[in-house]
Scaffold this motif. Structure first.
Motif, PDB file in Angstrom:
ATOM      1  N   ILE A  33       0.838  -1.201   0.000  1.00  0.00           N
ATOM      2  CA  ILE A  33       0.000   0.000   0.000  1.00  0.00           C
ATOM      3  C   ILE A  33       0.874   1.253   0.000  1.00  0.00           C
ATOM      4  O   ILE A  33       0.624   2.211  -0.751  1.00  0.00           O
ATOM      5  CB  ILE A  33      -0.958  -0.015   1.204  1.00  0.00           C
ATOM      6  N   GLU A  34       1.909   1.242   0.828  1.00  0.00           N
ATOM      7  CA  GLU A  34       2.821   2.396   0.876  1.00  0.00           C
ATOM      8  C   GLU A  34       3.490   2.624  -0.473  1.00  0.00           C
ATOM      9  O   GLU A  34       3.621   3.767  -0.938  1.00  0.00           O
ATOM     10  CB  GLU A  34       3.874   2.171   1.959  1.00  0.00           C
ATOM     11  N   ALA A  35       3.924   1.534  -1.121  1.00  0.00           N
ATOM     12  CA  ALA A  35       4.564   1.666  -2.433  1.00  0.00           C
ATOM     13  C   ALA A  35       3.581   2.214  -3.462  1.00  0.00           C
ATOM     14  O   ALA A  35       3.945   3.036  -4.318  1.00  0.00           O
ATOM     15  CB  ALA A  35       5.101   0.311  -2.884  1.00  0.00           C
ATOM     16  N   ALA A  36       2.321   1.770  -3.377  1.00  0.00           N
ATOM     17  CA  ALA A  36       1.303   2.257  -4.307  1.00  0.00           C
ATOM     18  C   ALA A  36       1.039   3.744  -4.103  1.00  0.00           C
ATOM     19  O   ALA A  36       0.961   4.515  -5.070  1.00  0.00           O
ATOM     20  CB  ALA A  36       0.021   1.456  -4.127  1.00  0.00           C
ATOM     21  N   VAL A  37       0.923   4.166  -2.853  1.00  0.00           N
ATOM     22  CA  VAL A  37       0.654   5.575  -2.547  1.00  0.00           C
ATOM     23  C   VAL A  37       1.841   6.451  -2.961  1.00  0.00           C
ATOM     24  O   VAL A  37       1.664   7.569  -3.452  1.00  0.00           O
ATOM     25  CB  VAL A  37       0.334   5.753  -1.049  1.00  0.00           C
ATOM     26  N   LEU A  63      -3.982   7.585  -3.997  1.00  0.00           N
ATOM     27  CA  LEU A  63      -4.436   6.366  -3.324  1.00  0.00           C
ATOM     28  C   LEU A  63      -4.398   6.496  -1.805  1.00  0.00           C
ATOM     29  O   LEU A  63      -4.912   5.619  -1.102  1.00  0.00           O
ATOM     30  CB  LEU A  63      -3.579   5.166  -3.749  1.00  0.00           C
ATOM     31  N   ALA A  64      -3.820   7.554  -1.293  1.00  0.00           N
ATOM     32  CA  ALA A  64      -3.756   7.743   0.159  1.00  0.00           C
ATOM     33  C   ALA A  64      -5.167   7.773   0.732  1.00  0.00           C
ATOM     34  O   ALA A  64      -6.014   8.565   0.307  1.00  0.00           O
ATOM     35  CB  ALA A  64      -3.017   9.032   0.485  1.00  0.00           C
ATOM     36  N   GLY A  65      -5.425   6.896   1.675  1.00  0.00           N
ATOM     37  CA  GLY A  65      -6.735   6.823   2.303  1.00  0.00           C
ATOM     38  C   GLY A  65      -7.782   6.084   1.507  1.00  0.00           C
ATOM     39  O   GLY A  65      -8.922   5.938   1.966  1.00  0.00           O
TER      40      GLY A  65
END
Length: 471
Positions: free
Chosen positions: A300-304, A310-312
């Motif tokens: 998720i962190e890599a995607a954001v 994508l945050a949240g």
């Protein structure tokens, strides 16, 4: 074998037995049936795609980055062409997104020229370098840290589950048979024939094709006495973001690969979500692909980091799959002509694209004994559309009711799946055929009704109200 004088049933003699009901096995059954062979597919799971094939990123690859001159490249490009040739006749969707290999570091940038050269060597000649400004114009929601990239316009998204289902359905419509819950326990080859002992009885075959995926080396060891390759399972974990996230990307965003893995992909899905993954984790367990919260958080962190919007964003689902990587990076397609045997092993993440091409390649290794079916009389299954960019069943009158509101799955879709020529054998099969229980609530609201509709109709029953299973 314990029985020294086994007596196969009259209907148990086949020209070709395909062992394994993943995407490659389904494509293999189709190809050999269409070439005129009497084919039986054996799968130890309750349904097709019970193993490695059920978890992937659903990309139709051009082969731009495959090893030049390799069997993998040949099969990928042949499979790509055949899929695009037949998909409309089977009503299989294609989302023509294109892809970009994006460089995030100076080291990544230094590799882009080689990627373009590799693509051109592989006859994917529309691949070209693009600069950061072009990337920002085409992908306005992508992080401005992108330094440059490679445009691969021919990479598309497909439905990874309806395609193999369609392959096997067409084979069955032409006379092939499939048996589920059937494990191959042993066998021997004598006088040009195989006698296979399975958990549901004996089967005889002239030729055996090993498409057993994660267990292909063990099957070869069991029936041939030695294995020509060894499987080293590689787990990939994925995160599926809510449908609202799909507007944040246009193309498939690929990383610059390293020696070990192609890396983490960001892509829309044909079902209207946004997907990030897979990881690449070696493990010994061939059955269980567990999820780790820490790894999922890292995804998720890599995607954001790459798509700040994508945050949240809510996560709809997480899932993990196992790829049947082998002791060598290339496909392990190994014929044993003197025993009428062909192993198809080590088919990794490119198998969805390559499956039809692999089937063509293996058929060429097989000594032709049959006349191909008449193409003019060939029957084509029309697969139910699950893709968000094409009309869905709920948009047509007479659907009955919406059972799964998250994915807009109708009662008619579920009933049709349960009474089709190749009905689901378990919950996973029903979900892959309809998308029921695969949305935001993961079956919390529709699970009881899905259980009621499928009661007594699945080989592996669904307990009432229990519809929760990773993607």
């Amino acid at each position: 074998m314990n029985d020294l004088n086994p007596k196969p049933r009259p209907d148990s003699a086949f020209d070709v037995v395909v062992i394994g009901g993943g995407v490659v096995g389904c494509a293999m059954a189709r190809r050999f049936t269409l070439e005129g062979a009497r084919v039986l597919l054996l799968e130890k799971g309750a349904d097709i795609l019970s193993g490695a094939s059920k978890g992937n990123s659903a990309i139709l690859h051009t082969g731009f980055d495959a090893p030049s001159g390799s069997v993998e490249l040949e099969c990928m490009q042949a499979g790509y062409r055949e899929y695009l040739d037949i998909h409309q006749r089977m009503n299989l969707p294609v989302l023509r997104t294109g892809a970009m290999v994006v460089a995030w570091t100076d080291e990544d940038m230094s590799k882009l020229d080689a990627i373009v050269q590799q693509a051109h060597a592989n006859d994917v000649n529309n691949v070209r370098f693009i600069d950061a400004e072009t990337i920002r114009r085409r992908e306005p929601h992508l992080s401005t840290r992108a330094l440059g990239g490679v445009d691969v316009p021919g990479e598309f998204l497909i439905d990874p589950w309806s395609a193999p289902l369609g392959y096997l359905l067409q084979a069955m419509m032409a006379g092939a048979q499939a048996r589920f819950g059937t494990e191959v326990l042993g066998g021997f080859f004598d006088h040009g024939k195989w006698l296979l002992e399975t958990s549901t009885g004996y089967v005889t075959a002239t030729t055996v094709i090993n498409c057993a995926g994660l267990f292909g080396d063990q099957l070869e060891q069991r029936l041939l006495g030695e294995a020509s390759f060894s499987i080293h399972p590689r787990k990939g974990q994925f995160v599926v973001f809510d449908k609202a996230s799909a507007k944040l990307l246009n193309a498939i965003v690929l990383p610059v690969p390293n020696e070990r893995t192609k890396g983490i992909v960001l892509t829309r899905t044909i079902f209207g979500n946004l997907l990030v993954g897979p990881t690449a984790e070696e493990q010994d367990d061939r059955l269980h692909a567990g999820l780790e919260s820490e790894t999922l958080e890292q995804l998720i962190e890599a995607a954001v980091e790459r798509v700040p919007g994508l945050a949240g964003m809510p996560v709809t689902a997480t899932y993990a799959g196992l790829r049947p990587a082998s002791d060598k990076k290339h496909y392990r397609i190994h014929p044993v002509p003197e025993r009428n045997w062909i192993s198809v092993g080590g088919i990794r993440s490119t198998g969805l694209t390559a499956a039809l091409g692999i089937a063509q390649h293996v058929f060429r290794l097989y000594e032709r004994r049959h006349e191909a079916l008449d193409a003019q009389t060939l029957k084509w299954p029309s697969m139910p559309n699950l893709a968000e960019h094409q009309p869905r069943d709920y948009q047509r009158p007479g659907y009955g009711e919406i059972v799964c509101h998250c994915e807009m799955v109708t009662r008619r879709e579920i009933e049709n799946a349960l009474q089709g020529l190749l009905p689901p054998g378990d919950l996973g099969g029903l979900k892959r055929r309809t998308r029921a229980c695969m949305g935001r609530c993961q079956g919390f609201y529709c699970g009881a009704q899905v259980a009621e509709l499928s009661a007594g109709r699945l080989a592996v029953p669904l307990a009432t109200g229990v519809c929760h299973e990773n993607h």
